[in-house]
Motif scaffolding. Structure first.
Motif, PDB file in Angstrom:
ATOM      1  N   GLY A  71       0.827  -1.204   0.000  1.00  0.00           N
ATOM      2  CA  GLY A  71       0.000   0.000   0.000  1.00  0.00           C
ATOM      3  C   GLY A  71       0.857   1.248   0.000  1.00  0.00           C
ATOM      4  N   GLY A  72       0.319   2.340   0.547  1.00  0.00           N
ATOM      5  CA  GLY A  72       1.068   3.591   0.587  1.00  0.00           C
ATOM      6  C   GLY A  72       0.748   4.467  -0.606  1.00  0.00           C
ATOM      7  N   LEU A  73       1.747   5.147  -1.152  1.00  0.00           N
ATOM      8  CA  LEU A  73       1.524   6.042  -2.276  1.00  0.00           C
ATOM      9  C   LEU A  73       1.015   5.262  -3.498  1.00  0.00           C
ATOM     10  N   PRO A  74       0.159   5.879  -4.304  1.00  0.00           N
ATOM     11  CA  PRO A  74      -0.324   5.198  -5.511  1.00  0.00           C
ATOM     12  C   PRO A  74       0.828   4.910  -6.469  1.00  0.00           C
ATOM     13  N   LEU A  75       0.766   3.746  -7.123  1.00  0.00           N
ATOM     14  CA  LEU A  75       1.798   3.339  -8.081  1.00  0.00           C
ATOM     15  C   LEU A  75       1.184   3.110  -9.455  1.00  0.00           C
ATOM     16  N   THR A  76       1.827   3.674 -10.477  1.00  0.00           N
ATOM     17  CA  THR A  76       1.482   3.410 -11.870  1.00  0.00           C
ATOM     18  C   THR A  76       2.689   2.783 -12.552  1.00  0.00           C
ATOM     19  N   VAL A  77       2.476   1.693 -13.275  1.00  0.00           N
ATOM     20  CA  VAL A  77       3.547   1.034 -14.010  1.00  0.00           C
ATOM     21  C   VAL A  77       3.305   1.231 -15.503  1.00  0.00           C
ATOM     22  N   VAL A  78       4.311   1.751 -16.198  1.00  0.00           N
ATOM     23  CA  VAL A  78       4.217   1.936 -17.645  1.00  0.00           C
ATOM     24  C   VAL A  78       5.356   1.181 -18.315  1.00  0.00           C
ATOM     25  N   SER A  79       5.122   0.741 -19.551  1.00  0.00           N
ATOM     26  CA  SER A  79       6.130   0.005 -20.315  1.00  0.00           C
ATOM     27  C   SER A  79       6.309   0.677 -21.666  1.00  0.00           C
ATOM     28  N   PRO A  80       7.321   1.531 -21.812  1.00  0.00           N
ATOM     29  CA  PRO A  80       7.491   2.304 -23.049  1.00  0.00           C
ATOM     30  C   PRO A  80       8.011   1.507 -24.225  1.00  0.00           C
ATOM     31  N   GLY A  81       8.442   0.271 -24.020  1.00  0.00           N
ATOM     32  CA  GLY A  81       8.988  -0.523 -25.114  1.00  0.00           C
ATOM     33  C   GLY A  81      10.456  -0.210 -25.365  1.00  0.00           C
ATOM     34  N   GLU A  82      11.003  -0.827 -26.390  1.00  0.00           N
ATOM     35  CA  GLU A  82      12.415  -0.648 -26.714  1.00  0.00           C
ATOM     36  C   GLU A  82      12.702   0.798 -27.126  1.00  0.00           C
ATOM     37  N   PRO A  83      13.852   1.320 -26.725  1.00  0.00           N
ATOM     38  CA  PRO A  83      14.164   2.725 -27.052  1.00  0.00           C
ATOM     39  C   PRO A  83      14.356   2.944 -28.546  1.00  0.00           C
ATOM     40  N   GLU A  84      13.975   4.125 -28.985  1.00  0.00           N
ATOM     41  CA  GLU A  84      14.210   4.512 -30.371  1.00  0.00           C
ATOM     42  C   GLU A  84      15.709   4.734 -30.590  1.00  0.00           C
ATOM     43  N   PRO A  85      16.176   4.674 -31.830  1.00  0.00           N
ATOM     44  CA  PRO A  85      17.593   4.943 -32.109  1.00  0.00           C
ATOM     45  C   PRO A  85      18.012   6.317 -31.571  1.00  0.00           C
ATOM     46  N   GLY A  86      19.188   6.367 -30.958  1.00  0.00           N
ATOM     47  CA  GLY A  86      19.678   7.626 -30.412  1.00  0.00           C
ATOM     48  C   GLY A  86      19.329   7.843 -28.960  1.00  0.00           C
ATOM     49  N   TRP A  87      18.642   6.881 -28.335  1.00  0.00           N
ATOM     50  CA  TRP A  87      18.270   6.996 -26.920  1.00  0.00           C
ATOM     51  C   TRP A  87      18.935   5.882 -26.123  1.00  0.00           C
ATOM     52  N   THR A  88      19.402   6.211 -24.904  1.00  0.00           N
ATOM     53  CA  THR A  88      19.779   5.165 -23.965  1.00  0.00           C
ATOM     54  C   THR A  88      18.505   4.643 -23.315  1.00  0.00           C
ATOM     55  N   GLY A  89      18.558   3.402 -22.837  1.00  0.00           N
ATOM     56  CA  GLY A  89      17.355   2.788 -22.279  1.00  0.00           C
ATOM     57  C   GLY A  89      16.803   3.530 -21.081  1.00  0.00           C
ATOM     58  N   LYS A  90      17.686   3.939 -20.170  1.00  0.00           N
ATOM     59  CA  LYS A  90      17.214   4.624 -18.963  1.00  0.00           C
ATOM     60  C   LYS A  90      16.517   5.932 -19.314  1.00  0.00           C
ATOM     61  N   LEU A  91      17.104   6.705 -20.208  1.00  0.00           N
ATOM     62  CA  LEU A  91      16.502   7.997 -20.552  1.00  0.00           C
ATOM     63  C   LEU A  91      15.224   7.821 -21.366  1.00  0.00           C
ATOM     64  N   TRP A  92      15.135   6.753 -22.156  1.00  0.00           N
ATOM     65  CA  TRP A  92      13.892   6.454 -22.866  1.00  0.00           C
ATOM     66  C   TRP A  92      12.780   6.154 -21.855  1.00  0.00           C
ATOM     67  N   ALA A  93      13.102   5.363 -20.838  1.00  0.00           N
ATOM     68  CA  ALA A  93      12.116   5.071 -19.796  1.00  0.00           C
ATOM     69  C   ALA A  93      11.751   6.341 -19.026  1.00  0.00           C
ATOM     70  N   LEU A  94      12.767   7.151 -18.706  1.00  0.00           N
ATOM     71  CA  LEU A  94      12.494   8.413 -18.011  1.00  0.00           C
ATOM     72  C   LEU A  94      11.599   9.323 -18.852  1.00  0.00           C
ATOM     73  N   ARG A  95      11.835   9.349 -20.159  1.00  0.00           N
ATOM     74  CA  ARG A  95      11.041  10.215 -21.035  1.00  0.00           C
ATOM     75  C   ARG A  95       9.552   9.884 -20.912  1.00  0.00           C
ATOM     76  N   HIS A  96       9.233   8.600 -20.945  1.00  0.00           N
ATOM     77  CA  HIS A  96       7.828   8.206 -20.886  1.00  0.00           C
ATOM     78  C   HIS A  96       7.256   8.404 -19.479  1.00  0.00           C
ATOM     79  N   GLY A  97       8.042   8.075 -18.467  1.00  0.00           N
ATOM     80  CA  GLY A  97       7.567   8.296 -17.106  1.00  0.00           C
ATOM     81  C   GLY A  97       7.349   9.769 -16.810  1.00  0.00           C
ATOM     82  N   MET A  98       8.284  10.623 -17.263  1.00  0.00           N
ATOM     83  CA  MET A  98       8.157  12.057 -17.024  1.00  0.00           C
ATOM     84  C   MET A  98       7.012  12.668 -17.833  1.00  0.00           C
ATOM     85  N   ALA A  99       6.787  12.170 -19.057  1.00  0.00           N
ATOM     86  CA  ALA A  99       5.680  12.690 -19.869  1.00  0.00           C
ATOM     87  C   ALA A  99       4.345  12.390 -19.203  1.00  0.00           C
ATOM     88  N   LEU A 100       4.200  11.169 -18.708  1.00  0.00           N
ATOM     89  CA  LEU A 100       2.978  10.813 -17.998  1.00  0.00           C
ATOM     90  C   LEU A 100       2.828  11.648 -16.735  1.00  0.00           C
TER      91      LEU A 100
END
Length: 400
Positions: free
Chosen positions: A110-139
């Motif tokens: 329990g505790g704070l609400p959690l949302t899990v998102v799966s952005p898929g494989e990064p596009e060319p020119g992106w590192t995986g962590k920053l690709w995941a951050l991009r989608h998490g931050m956009a949401l």
């Protein structure tokens, strides 16, 4: 005088400058800035009523982190934050069920609400962590938070961590507040390598210089970054740094270019739970980004190796060779340089609660880092690049 004596004197001179002229990098007193009375959220404002605490969303990029999530995610969900907060975990193509496991942990604790998102494989020119951050931050931005806490999946937070971070940012009008998480130090190799890792980082980016009103350096620690949402938009983060292997330093520079105020220090309430029990794990951790830190420059590599030899290896060699060969100047200068080196390492060892007999072993650890850096360059020129969690990034960073 002998050639060795001249090198020893040169090393001693460098250590004198490092100890006094490099922002007192060896001191460990840069901790989370205090909240000044009357400026922290929750205290009475001009109207006599408490100011509301800002809305915060925690964004966690995660790839194959099912092993450490039980030690880290519950600590985020259990944050004792007076305002509205929630957590978004961006599952970066995990193969171990990280996303599903995170949802199970949220249901259990329990505790704070959690949302899990799966952005898929990064596009060319992106590192995986920053690709995941991009989608998490956009949401997250779509939900309108005032702050984003970007924290790695292996970082555990004490229950008051988020409250203290937000208080420090608001009270001191900071756009980015970053804490260097206290890394795990349990095995012999962790004791030898981990405190030195933070010591070397602080030597490159003295915290005092970063935190000055007129900064002389810019950096952040990616494991724990509290960032104003409007500043992230102004700095175009993470898009502006999408290729960065050393994403924390690149992010700090992007924020600084956008006019943001930055603070970086050592953590007291934030810890990394990722184990590095053997030398191999630590070697890979350092080697994956060491050459990227040198901007993939052979010239900078040669200069770095020469500098490490002069600063860290010459003192013990000069002392031993001077004593055995009757070279008093080499022995005296080498011993003095080694003593200054060990003395500057003592505060970091105390911060990590390690025995002080490790301080004279710093030349050995520096030699390991020299080998790791050379290995990083060799891997890059063989086409290996920076490898992490099954991905390889061979291209230079987009932001430096």
């Amino acid at each position: 005088m002998s050639t060795l004596a001249w090198f020893a004197l040169g090393s001693l001179a460098v250590w004198g400058w490092l100890a006094l002229g490099q922002g007192f990098f060896w001191r460990t007193d840069q901790r989370l800035p205090p909240t000044r009375r009357g400026h922290a959220r929750g205290e009475a404002g001009v109207s006599g009523r408490p100011d509301p605490w800002p809305y915060v969303i925690v964004v966690v990029p995660a790839r194959d982190e099912a092993e450490v999530l039980p030690l880290s995610l519950p600590s985020l969900l259990a944050q004792e934050y007076p305002g509205v907060a929630e957590v978004i975990l961006a599952d970066d193509g995990s193969t171990d069920g990280t996303g599903r496991f995170a949802a199970d942990l949220a249901g259990r604790y329990g505790g704070l609400p959690l949302t899990v998102v799966s952005p898929g494989e990064p596009e060319p020119g992106w590192t995986g962590k920053l690709w995941a951050l991009r989608h998490g931050m956009a949401l997250a931005r779509a939900r309108g938070p005032e702050f984003l806490l970007l924290t790695d999946a292996d970082i555990a937070h004490e229950p008051d961590s988020l409250r203290l971070l937000v208080s420090a940012a608001v009270a001191n009008d900071l756009d980015l507040v970053s804490q260097m998480a206290r890394l795990r130090v349990e095995s012999l190799w962790e004791r030898l390598v981990v405190p030195a890792f933070v010591y070397f980082f602080a030597q490159l980016y003295p915290f005092r210089w970063i935190n000055r009103a007129r900064p002389l350096a810019t950096a952040a620690a990616g494991g724990c970054v509290l960032l104003r949402t409007e500043t992230a938009v102004a700095a175009d983060v993470p898009d502006a740094i999408r290729q960065a292997v050393i994403d924390d330093v690149s992010m700090a520079r992007a924020v600084r270019r956008a006019g943001g105020r930055i603070w970086l220090g050592l953590a007291e309430r934030v810890d990394s739970v990722r184990p590095y029990p053997g030398l191999g794990e630590l070697w890979r951790m350092v080697a994956r980004s060491a050459y990227a830190q040198l901007r993939h420059s052979p010239l900078l590599l040669v200069g770095t190796v020469a500098g490490l030899v002069l600063v860290y290896l010459v003192p013990p060699v000069a002392l031993v060779a001077g004593v055995l060969g009757g070279d008093a100047v080499a022995a005296w200068a080498g011993g003095a340089a080694w003593a200054v080196m060990a003395g500057t390492y003592v505060p970091m060892l105390r911060y990590y609660r390690q025995p002080l007999w490790l301080a004279p072993l710093l030349p050995f650890t520096a030699f390991l880092y020299l080998l790791m850096t050379v290995d990083s360059a060799v891997r890059h020129h063989r086409g290996g690049g920076a490898a992490w969690k099954g991905r390889t990034y061979s291209r230079p960073e987009a932001t430096s």
